[in-house]
Structure formats: structure tokens, C-alpha cells
Design an enzyme around this catalytic site. Structure first.
Site, short mmCIF file in Angstrom:
data_model
loop_
_atom_site.label_atom_id
_atom_site.label_comp_id
_atom_site.label_asym_id
_atom_site.label_seq_id
_atom_site.Cartn_x
_atom_site.Cartn_y
_atom_site.Cartn_z
N THR A 25 -19.35 7.68 53.49
CA THR A 25 -18.03 8.27 53.77
C THR A 25 -17.46 7.79 55.11
O THR A 25 -16.26 7.77 55.30
CB THR A 25 -18.15 9.81 53.85
OG1 THR A 25 -19.13 10.14 54.85
CG2 THR A 25 -18.55 10.40 52.51
N ASP A 26 -18.36 7.41 56.05
CA ASP A 26 -17.87 7.12 57.40
C ASP A 26 -16.84 6.00 57.42
O ASP A 26 -15.89 6.05 58.19
CB ASP A 26 -19.04 6.74 58.32
CG ASP A 26 -19.94 7.94 58.61
OD1 ASP A 26 -20.93 7.79 59.33
OD2 ASP A 26 -19.63 9.03 58.04
N SER A 61 -22.77 3.37 55.83
CA SER A 61 -21.50 2.64 55.93
C SER A 61 -21.03 2.31 57.35
O SER A 61 -20.16 1.44 57.52
CB SER A 61 -20.40 3.38 55.17
OG SER A 61 -19.95 4.52 55.86
N THR A 91 -24.59 8.11 52.16
CA THR A 91 -25.27 9.39 51.93
C THR A 91 -25.43 9.68 50.45
O THR A 91 -26.40 10.26 50.01
CB THR A 91 -24.47 10.53 52.61
OG1 THR A 91 -24.52 10.31 54.01
CG2 THR A 91 -25.02 11.89 52.27
N1 ASP Z 1 -22.79 10.43 56.49
C1 ASP Z 1 -22.24 9.21 55.92
C2 ASP Z 1 -21.99 9.42 54.45
O1 ASP Z 1 -21.49 10.49 54.17
C3 ASP Z 1 -23.13 8.06 56.17
C4 ASP Z 1 -22.43 6.82 55.72
O2 ASP Z 1 -21.19 6.75 55.83
O3 ASP Z 1 -23.11 5.93 55.23
O4 ASP Z 1 -22.18 8.59 53.61
#
Ligand code: ASP
Length: 323
Positions: free
Chosen positions: A157-158, A124, A80
């Protein structure tokens, strides 16, 4: 004579008292200067490239890693932090490179010279153990260079905690690796990515982070990969280290480490060649998933049990046969 003598003695006593009170006043300053100088001299013999420069405001002895002109390398993987909203797809899509991200943070120029590597540009959840292994190899190559002080990894973050823990298990060198991400996209209102990148670069450039392995940096807070977890799907301060708390924080102009992770186990495998599956227990679990994992050729199974590792009785025959 006595009178003259006692008057003289009185003058001497007054002079001695004045001198003593002046010394008491100056003593802290004298001690600081002496210790500062002694540290400065001593540091020449402690470790080449490190200079003890006295204490900072919080009394933590700073050892300035001799990073004159050394770079911080930004390794972008996606997430993200590097995504923008695409009206046609009605969702966030990978849109920014490492350079784009840094362009949103002019202050970075005052922290350290930067170099950018676009390792990947994926959300991710698409990260795999093989990706993580390749990222580990790339990072160790980068950190082996003399012109590099440290590296940051921008990531989704995932699976940030999984990748950070993977890298930490394998990072045996002293130079800092700091992973970071964002809960809001680059195109959202008050994105958190820019400050997270600035804090991560500050940490990777700081002598405070040398020898601490990998650190996770979001919301100006530093965490150990083995202890941090994403606790909320939208809240910017989602990354928390339950029970032990964060390792430190990044203030406007300094990195403050308050805790160093202990008992960290690290490995130095030559390749990544074993498939290990994770099976989470649920009430009523039986041997089915264990048998399936074995049938798929996995070489190891991690079972996330209940409490202190208890499992439902129905799983036990499958565990016994699998081992
Ligand atoms: N919503 C996730 C982020 O905060 C998507 C990911 O992990 O790529 O990055």
C-alpha cells in the site's frame, strides 16, 4: 335499430376501453422487450465481441465484454497483502505467492479463469521507477494476448498510488488493469487482502472497466490512480479520492462505475531513461537540495510547492540556475 346500434356501440366502447387499459398495463413490459431485442440486434453491428444485454438493476447499460473463457492474470509484486508475521524477525515478511493469495478466495473460481505471475515479492517502499517500467512492459505483454480479459496487480500500500499512476500514464490499451493491496497481512485477524483480490478480479473481468485504464481497488471501492491517495497508515479504508471521490464500487456480484476519469493524459515512451527528482518545499527551503539534485545528474526536478505552487524565496536562485 338505434337502440340495437347504440347497444352495439356501447359494447364496442367497453371492448376498446378494456383493450386500452390492458395496453397501458403491458406497455412498460412491451417497451422493455422491444428495446431489449432491438439492442440485442443492434449490438451485432456496434463492436465485435461486445453484446448489449439490456440494463442492470441500476439502469446502467451493460456491455458484456465477450470474455468467454478469457483469463484474468494476477501479477504479484509483494506487500503486506502477501506477508505473514515471522516471530524470529518479529515482523511481517514476504510469505505468499499469487497462488497462495487466490487459494484463500475460493469464490474466484466463479469469476474468471486465473493465471499467476510472481513478478517480485518486495515490500513496496522498495519499488523503483525501473521496477514500475518493467511491470508496465510485462503487463502490456500479458494484455496483448487474446486469451486475457484483464490483469490485476497485488502490491504494497505504501507506494500503490505511485505505481498505479505510473502504469496508468503508460497504459494505452482498453483492457482493464486493477491494482490492489491490503492493510492487514495474510496471517492477521480478518485480513482484507482476500476481499480486495476478489473485488479486483471481478473488476478486471468486467466489461464496465474496459477502456478506463488502470483502477485502484481496495475496500470494494474503485479509484482513479491520479486522484487516489493513502490517507492513514493503519485504517483499512485508507485509500480515498479527496475532492472528486471514488470512480465506483464492487458490489457482491457486479461492478458499478459511477464516474469515468476525464482529461487523462497518456504517453507511449520507448524507454525509461531520465532521472527526475522530487523536492518538497518546507518553510525556509533554500537552493541546497536543487543544487544537489543537479550535481547528481538528474534531468528534471519536480518541486512540490505551497498553495498554488509558491516556493520560499531562498529556492528561486537555485531554480533559475537549474533551468
Ligand atoms: N504496510 C505496507 C503494505 O500495506 C507495506 C508495503 O507497502 O509493502 O503493504
Amino acid at each position: 335499430m338505434t337502440t340495437v346500434f347504440s347497444a352495439q356501440r356501447q359494447t364496442e366502447t367497453e371492448a376498446r376501453e378494456k383493450a386500452h387499459s390492458a395496453y397501458r398495463l403491458l406497455r412498460p413490459f412491451l417497451i422493455y422487450v422491444t428495446s431489449f431485442t432491438a439492442c440485442g440486434q443492434l449490438s451485432r453491428y456496434i463492436r465485435p465481441g461486445y453484446t448489449i444485454i439490456g440494463t442492470n438493476k441500476t439502469g446502467t447499460t451493460l456491455a458484456a465484454y465477450d470474455k468467454a473463457g478469457k483469463k484474468v492474470v494476477v501479477v504479484a509484486t509483494g506487500g503486506t497483502i502477501a506477508m505473514k508475521y515471522d516471530p524470529e524477525k518479529d515482523g511481517l515478511v514476504p510469505a505468499c505467492t499469487g497462488e497462495d493469495l487466490a487459494a484463500a478466495v475460493p469464490e474466484l473460481a466463479n469469476v474468471a479463469p486465473l493465471e499467476f505471475i510472481q513478478f517480485s515479492n518486495i515490500a513496496s517502499p522498495a519499488m523503483t521507477p525501473q521496477n514500475m517500467w518493467n511491470l508496465h512492459i510485462k503487463l502490456e505483454e500479458i494484455l496483448a494476448r487474446d486469451d486475457v480479459a484483464g490483469a490485476i496487480v497485488t502490491h504494497g500500500t505504501d507506494t500503490l498510488e505511485e505505481t498505479s499512476y505510473f502504469l496508468d500514464l503508460l497504459h494505452n490499451g482498453p483492457k482493464p488493469i486493477v491494482t490492489t493491496a491490503a492493510m492487514r497481512g495474510a496471517g492477521d485477524t480478518s485480513p482484507d487482502g482476500p476481499m480486495n483480490i476478489l473485488s479486483a478480479v471481478r473488476t478486471a473481468a468486467s466489461s464496465q472497466a474496459v477502456g478506463l485504464g488502470v483502477m485502484v481497488c481496495l475496500n470494494e471501492t474503485l479509484h482513479a490512480p491520479a486522484e487516489v491517495t493513502k490517507t492513514h497508515s493503519a485504517y483499512p479504508a485508507t485509500f480515498q479520492s479527496p475532492w472528486w471521490g471514488p470512480s465506483g464500487y464492487v458490489d457482491s456480484d457486479r461492478v458499478v462505475i459511477r464516474r469515468k476519469p476525464l482529461n487523462v493524459v497518456r504517453f507511449a515512451p520507448k524507454t525509461l531513461n531520465a532521472r527526475v527528482d522530487l523536492i518538497k518545499c518546507m518553510t525556509g527551503s533554500t537552493r541546497d537540495y536543487i543544487d544537489f539534485a543537479v550535481s547528481q545528474g538528474c534531468q528534471g526536478i519536480v518541486i512540490e510547492g505551497f498553495g498554488r505552487g509558491n516556493v520560499p524565496p531562498g529556492m528561486i536562485p537555485g531554480i533559475e540556475d537549474a533551468v
